[in-house]
Design an enzyme around this catalytic site. Sequence first.
Site, PDB file in Angstrom:
ATOM      1  N   ASP A  22       0.977  -1.270  -0.196  1.00 32.73           N
ATOM      2  CA  ASP A  22      -0.002  -0.572  -0.360  1.00 32.73           C
ATOM      3  C   ASP A  22       0.965   1.432  -0.008  1.00 32.73           C
ATOM      4  O   ASP A  22       2.412   1.295   0.368  1.00 32.73           O
ATOM      5  CB  ASP A  22      -0.898   0.161   1.119  1.00 32.73           C
ATOM      6  N   ASN A  24       1.211   3.391  -3.453  1.00 35.18           N
ATOM      7  CA  ASN A  24       2.223   4.053  -4.204  1.00 35.18           C
ATOM      8  C   ASN A  24       1.184   5.146  -4.089  1.00 35.18           C
ATOM      9  O   ASN A  24       2.287   5.607  -4.836  1.00 35.18           O
ATOM     10  CB  ASN A  24       1.471   2.836  -5.251  1.00 35.18           C
ATOM     11  N   TRP A  27       2.187   8.477  -2.193  1.00 37.41           N
ATOM     12  CA  TRP A  27       3.999   8.255  -2.890  1.00 37.41           C
ATOM     13  C   TRP A  27       4.857   8.947  -4.167  1.00 37.41           C
ATOM     14  O   TRP A  27       5.150  10.282  -4.054  1.00 37.41           O
ATOM     15  CB  TRP A  27       4.702   7.030  -2.909  1.00 37.41           C
ATOM     16  N   HIS A  39       3.017   3.415  -9.296  1.00 39.35           N
ATOM     17  CA  HIS A  39       3.172   1.843  -9.664  1.00 39.35           C
ATOM     18  C   HIS A  39       4.144   1.529 -10.177  1.00 39.35           C
ATOM     19  O   HIS A  39       4.672   0.138  -9.211  1.00 39.35           O
ATOM     20  CB  HIS A  39       2.026   1.853 -10.185  1.00 39.35           C
ATOM     21  N   TRP A  71     -11.360  -3.263  -9.730  1.00 37.24           N
ATOM     22  CA  TRP A  71     -11.583  -2.658 -10.965  1.00 37.24           C
ATOM     23  C   TRP A  71     -12.753  -1.828 -11.198  1.00 37.24           C
ATOM     24  O   TRP A  71     -12.756  -1.011 -11.604  1.00 37.24           O
ATOM     25  CB  TRP A  71     -12.822  -4.050 -11.005  1.00 37.24           C
ATOM     26  N   LEU A 133      11.895 -20.398  -3.999  1.00 39.02           N
ATOM     27  CA  LEU A 133       9.899 -20.158  -3.436  1.00 39.02           C
ATOM     28  C   LEU A 133       9.216 -19.668  -4.616  1.00 39.02           C
ATOM     29  O   LEU A 133       8.652 -19.987  -5.373  1.00 39.02           O
ATOM     30  CB  LEU A 133      10.944 -18.205  -3.456  1.00 39.02           C
ATOM     31  N   ARG A 196      -5.444  -2.610   8.965  1.00 39.51           N
ATOM     32  CA  ARG A 196      -6.712  -3.093   8.358  1.00 39.51           C
ATOM     33  C   ARG A 196      -5.993  -4.169   7.337  1.00 39.51           C
ATOM     34  O   ARG A 196      -5.006  -3.702   6.754  1.00 39.51           O
ATOM     35  CB  ARG A 196      -8.023  -2.129   7.977  1.00 39.51           C
ATOM     36  N   SER A 198      -8.178  -5.615   4.605  1.00 39.29           N
ATOM     37  CA  SER A 198      -8.092  -4.996   2.917  1.00 39.29           C
ATOM     38  C   SER A 198      -9.400  -6.607   2.238  1.00 39.29           C
ATOM     39  O   SER A 198      -8.467  -6.219   0.923  1.00 39.29           O
ATOM     40  CB  SER A 198      -8.122  -4.457   2.317  1.00 39.29           C
ATOM     41  N   GLU A 209       0.288 -13.731  12.538  1.00 38.72           N
ATOM     42  CA  GLU A 209       1.088 -12.305  12.899  1.00 38.72           C
ATOM     43  C   GLU A 209       0.661 -10.890  12.148  1.00 38.72           C
ATOM     44  O   GLU A 209       1.401 -11.253  10.889  1.00 38.72           O
ATOM     45  CB  GLU A 209       2.411 -12.776  13.275  1.00 38.72           C
TER      46      GLU A 209
END
Length: 255
Positions: A22, A24, A27, A39, A71, A133, A196, A198, A209
Amino acid sequence: MQAESAIPTASTLPRHLAVIMDGNGRWARRRGRPRMVGHRAGARAVNICIDGCLRQGIQVLTLFAFSSENWGRPADEVGALMRLFLSALEREVEELHRRGVRVRFIGERSRFQPAIRERMESAERLTGNNRRLQLNIAASYGGRQDIASAARRLAADALAGRIAPEAIDEEAIGRHVALAALPAPDLFIRTGGEQRISNFLLWQLAYTELWFTDTLWPDFDEATLADALTDYGRRQRRYGLTGEQVDATTREESA
């Protein structure tokens, strides 16, 4: 916040890290630039996060890239995000494959344009055997949507007589939500100052956690990740038990 010198050990690291990226837009706004500049800067921070997970030996990383609610954003921003998403898929997947990263997408991919869906499927095929990964990208994803989809599949099975209605319990639902084959997230990070979740991984985050930071996502760096991991390493995960019960179980397992 500065990262502490203590480096988490393998036993105190999360196996599965989930992140809401969160900040972008804010910023970019603070710099007097269009939101898309933020972005693009955020895309660079994704690479830093992946690098950190690879370096620390974290097994699974799940990133919230685009929610089902996104969207509803202005059409020009959604279009620009889709172009950025497609560009990232074209540019980054070969490098992720080279580094042993398996890529998987969760969410309603039917809402994406065919060119993007094809790139998603291509990335999953190319990286499908990688094990270093597991990178899950939540795109057009919502936690409530995820649970509703699991409920529909179980209801269809019950109507078809494949399962009894009384067999629909937490375990059954858990087998049908996204990421069912993976360990639940151990640590959730959200940047940008909001506290939150979201509509992200609502089922999967039940005992995760949570760690929040004011750092905007494009400013996410190795020190921020280190702070989160160090804080996680100090926590005692109880899963509804008391601290004394957890301590006793730990002593028994180590005896």
